[in-house]
Design a protein around this motif. Structure first.
Motif, PDB file in Angstrom:
ATOM      1  N   ARG A 100      12.662 -92.888  62.414  1.00  0.00           N
ATOM      2  CA  ARG A 100      11.901 -91.726  62.875  1.00  0.00           C
ATOM      3  C   ARG A 100      11.263 -92.035  64.239  1.00  0.00           C
ATOM      4  NH1 ARG A 100       6.596 -89.629  59.525  1.00  0.00           N
ATOM      5  NH2 ARG A 100       6.136 -87.851  60.829  1.00  0.00           N
ATOM      6  N   GLU A 101      10.703 -93.220  64.371  1.00  0.00           N
ATOM      7  CA  GLU A 101      10.041 -93.625  65.608  1.00  0.00           C
ATOM      8  C   GLU A 101      11.040 -93.709  66.766  1.00  0.00           C
ATOM      9  OE1 GLU A 101       9.698 -95.243  62.622  1.00  0.00           O
ATOM     10  OE2 GLU A 101       7.732 -94.367  62.179  1.00  0.00           O
ATOM     11  N   GLU A 102      12.234 -94.248  66.499  1.00  0.00           N
ATOM     12  CA  GLU A 102      13.245 -94.354  67.553  1.00  0.00           C
ATOM     13  C   GLU A 102      13.693 -92.980  68.038  1.00  0.00           C
ATOM     14  OE1 GLU A 102      15.754 -98.362  66.702  1.00  0.00           O
ATOM     15  OE2 GLU A 102      15.698 -96.892  65.059  1.00  0.00           O
ATOM     16  N   TYR A 103      13.916 -92.051  67.094  1.00  0.00           N
ATOM     17  CA  TYR A 103      14.289 -90.694  67.501  1.00  0.00           C
ATOM     18  C   TYR A 103      13.168 -90.043  68.300  1.00  0.00           C
ATOM     19  CZ  TYR A 103      18.712 -90.125  65.031  1.00  0.00           C
ATOM     20  OH  TYR A 103      20.019 -90.217  64.640  1.00  0.00           O
ATOM     21  N   TYR A 159      13.031 -91.442  71.843  1.00  0.00           N
ATOM     22  CA  TYR A 159      14.124 -90.939  72.681  1.00  0.00           C
ATOM     23  C   TYR A 159      13.934 -89.466  73.042  1.00  0.00           C
ATOM     24  CZ  TYR A 159      18.486 -88.797  73.984  1.00  0.00           C
ATOM     25  OH  TYR A 159      19.427 -88.042  74.637  1.00  0.00           O
ATOM     26  N   LEU A 160      13.735 -88.619  72.048  1.00  0.00           N
ATOM     27  CA  LEU A 160      13.648 -87.178  72.299  1.00  0.00           C
ATOM     28  C   LEU A 160      12.489 -86.817  73.214  1.00  0.00           C
ATOM     29  CD1 LEU A 160      14.378 -85.900  68.673  1.00  0.00           C
ATOM     30  CD2 LEU A 160      15.886 -85.662  70.665  1.00  0.00           C
ATOM     31  N   ASN A 161      11.380 -87.549  73.103  1.00  0.00           N
ATOM     32  CA  ASN A 161      10.184 -87.223  73.878  1.00  0.00           C
ATOM     33  C   ASN A 161      10.042 -88.022  75.170  1.00  0.00           C
ATOM     34  OD1 ASN A 161       8.849 -85.165  72.218  1.00  0.00           O
ATOM     35  ND2 ASN A 161       8.816 -86.777  70.685  1.00  0.00           N
ATOM     36  N   SER A 162      11.018 -88.874  75.479  1.00  0.00           N
ATOM     37  CA  SER A 162      10.932 -89.691  76.689  1.00  0.00           C
ATOM     38  C   SER A 162      11.314 -88.871  77.924  1.00  0.00           C
ATOM     39  CB  SER A 162      11.856 -90.903  76.579  1.00  0.00           C
ATOM     40  OG  SER A 162      13.210 -90.508  76.704  1.00  0.00           O
ATOM     41  N   MET A 163      10.971 -89.386  79.070  1.00  0.00           N
ATOM     42  CA  MET A 163      11.335 -88.729  80.322  1.00  0.00           C
ATOM     43  C   MET A 163      12.834 -88.861  80.594  1.00  0.00           C
ATOM     44  SD  MET A 163       8.812 -87.097  81.437  1.00  0.00           S
ATOM     45  CE  MET A 163       8.184 -86.804  79.805  1.00  0.00           C
ATOM     46  N   GLU A 164      13.510 -89.799  79.924  1.00  0.00           N
ATOM     47  CA  GLU A 164      14.962 -89.944  80.056  1.00  0.00           C
ATOM     48  C   GLU A 164      15.703 -89.099  79.018  1.00  0.00           C
ATOM     49  OE1 GLU A 164      12.936 -92.821  79.668  1.00  0.00           O
ATOM     50  OE2 GLU A 164      12.724 -92.817  81.842  1.00  0.00           O
ATOM     51  N   GLY A 165      14.996 -88.541  78.060  1.00  0.00           N
ATOM     52  CA  GLY A 165      15.599 -87.748  76.996  1.00  0.00           C
ATOM     53  C   GLY A 165      15.478 -86.255  77.255  1.00  0.00           C
ATOM     54  N   GLY A 196      10.683 -77.510  86.588  1.00  0.00           N
ATOM     55  CA  GLY A 196       9.691 -77.806  87.613  1.00  0.00           C
ATOM     56  C   GLY A 196       8.333 -78.138  87.009  1.00  0.00           C
ATOM     57  N   GLY A 197       8.338 -78.691  85.790  1.00  0.00           N
ATOM     58  CA  GLY A 197       7.098 -79.073  85.118  1.00  0.00           C
ATOM     59  C   GLY A 197       6.368 -77.939  84.428  1.00  0.00           C
ATOM     60  N   GLN A 198       6.996 -76.746  84.354  1.00  0.00           N
ATOM     61  CA  GLN A 198       6.329 -75.596  83.755  1.00  0.00           C
ATOM     62  C   GLN A 198       6.581 -75.434  82.261  1.00  0.00           C
ATOM     63  OE1 GLN A 198       6.456 -71.903  85.990  1.00  0.00           O
ATOM     64  NE2 GLN A 198       7.235 -73.045  87.749  1.00  0.00           N
ATOM     65  N   PHE A 199       7.626 -76.097  81.759  1.00  0.00           N
ATOM     66  CA  PHE A 199       7.959 -75.970  80.332  1.00  0.00           C
ATOM     67  C   PHE A 199       7.993 -77.358  79.714  1.00  0.00           C
ATOM     68  CE2 PHE A 199      11.337 -75.604  76.965  1.00  0.00           C
ATOM     69  CZ  PHE A 199      10.553 -74.916  76.052  1.00  0.00           C
ATOM     70  N   ASP A 200       7.109 -77.571  78.748  1.00  0.00           N
ATOM     71  CA  ASP A 200       6.994 -78.867  78.095  1.00  0.00           C
ATOM     72  C   ASP A 200       7.312 -78.708  76.615  1.00  0.00           C
ATOM     73  OD1 ASP A 200       6.452 -81.485  77.436  1.00  0.00           O
ATOM     74  OD2 ASP A 200       4.278 -81.306  77.654  1.00  0.00           O
ATOM     75  N   ILE A 201       8.365 -79.355  76.192  1.00  0.00           N
ATOM     76  CA  ILE A 201       8.769 -79.291  74.792  1.00  0.00           C
ATOM     77  C   ILE A 201       8.485 -80.647  74.154  1.00  0.00           C
ATOM     78  CG2 ILE A 201      11.174 -79.941  75.223  1.00  0.00           C
ATOM     79  CD1 ILE A 201      11.948 -77.889  73.057  1.00  0.00           C
ATOM     80  N   GLU A 202       7.849 -80.613  73.002  1.00  0.00           N
ATOM     81  CA  GLU A 202       7.573 -81.837  72.261  1.00  0.00           C
ATOM     82  C   GLU A 202       8.357 -81.774  70.958  1.00  0.00           C
ATOM     83  OE1 GLU A 202       3.908 -84.302  70.192  1.00  0.00           O
ATOM     84  OE2 GLU A 202       3.496 -82.429  71.208  1.00  0.00           O
ATOM     85  N   PHE A 203       8.988 -82.877  70.618  1.00  0.00           N
ATOM     86  CA  PHE A 203       9.768 -82.957  69.390  1.00  0.00           C
ATOM     87  C   PHE A 203       8.961 -83.700  68.337  1.00  0.00           C
ATOM     88  CE2 PHE A 203      12.777 -82.499  72.850  1.00  0.00           C
ATOM     89  CZ  PHE A 203      13.597 -81.491  72.374  1.00  0.00           C
TER      90      PHE A 203
END
Length: 167
Positions: free
Chosen positions: A58-61, A64-70, A80-87
């Motif tokens: 769970r932690e690995e997913y 990854y999903l919430n990283s700046m590379e994901g 442009g930084g206006q939409f932030d999605i958190e998994f």
């Protein structure tokens, strides 16, 4: 990451979405599929993982999903930084002992010759959602930013390789 990932979204199409949205991530572990020995696609001999398969945590997913590379980082960049999605990655659901999830074979079917796999994604997602409520006590109202009683999105991760349609 040897898993099949399906994403459903109810966010408005062709409309600008701004702000922060939290999307639940459901992960399903199948009683009737061992990724080390069982084929994810009966017509693809390469659809079995190796004997070194280790289930992604769970932690690995989440990392990854919430990283700046994901995906989160990519969506932030594209907007442009206006939409932030958190998994929000929830604990693994197991079809064995689940209130609603059935075995993987109950959601998939194959023809008699190599060809398309039929996967009932909607039923699988519905059963995973119901199991998350009953088995994990998840309150899905926090995943409805506009309070319209519809999930803003859903990520469904299932153990095993992606069941591809082509040979």
């Amino acid at each position: 990451v040897p898993s099949a990932i399906t994403y459903y979204s109810n966010l408005p199409k062709n409309q600008t979405v701004k702000g922060k949205v939290t999307i639940p991530v459901l992960m399903v572990n199948w009683r009737d599929l061992d990724p080390n020995t069982d084929l994810s696609n009966n017509f693809q001999p390469i659809s079995v993982c190796s004997s070194t398969y280790i289930q992604t945590s769970r932690e690995e997913y989440s990392q990854y999903l919430n990283s700046m590379e994901g995906p989160r980082g990519e969506l932030l960049k594209q907007s442009g930084g206006q939409f932030d999605i958190e998994f929000d990655v929830l604990p693994w659901l197991n079809s064995e002992g689940s209130s609603y999830l059935k075995d993987r074979s109950q959601y998939t079917s194959y023809g008699e010759t190599p060809g398309p796999i039929n996967v009932n994604w909607a039923e699988m997602a519905r059963d995973a959602l119901k199991s998350a409520v009953v088995d994990l006590g998840v309150d899905f109202t926090k995943y409805d930013v506009d309070n319209n009683k519809i999930l803003d999105g859903l990520v469904l991760i299932q153990e095993g390789l992606i069941p591809r349609r082509e040979n």
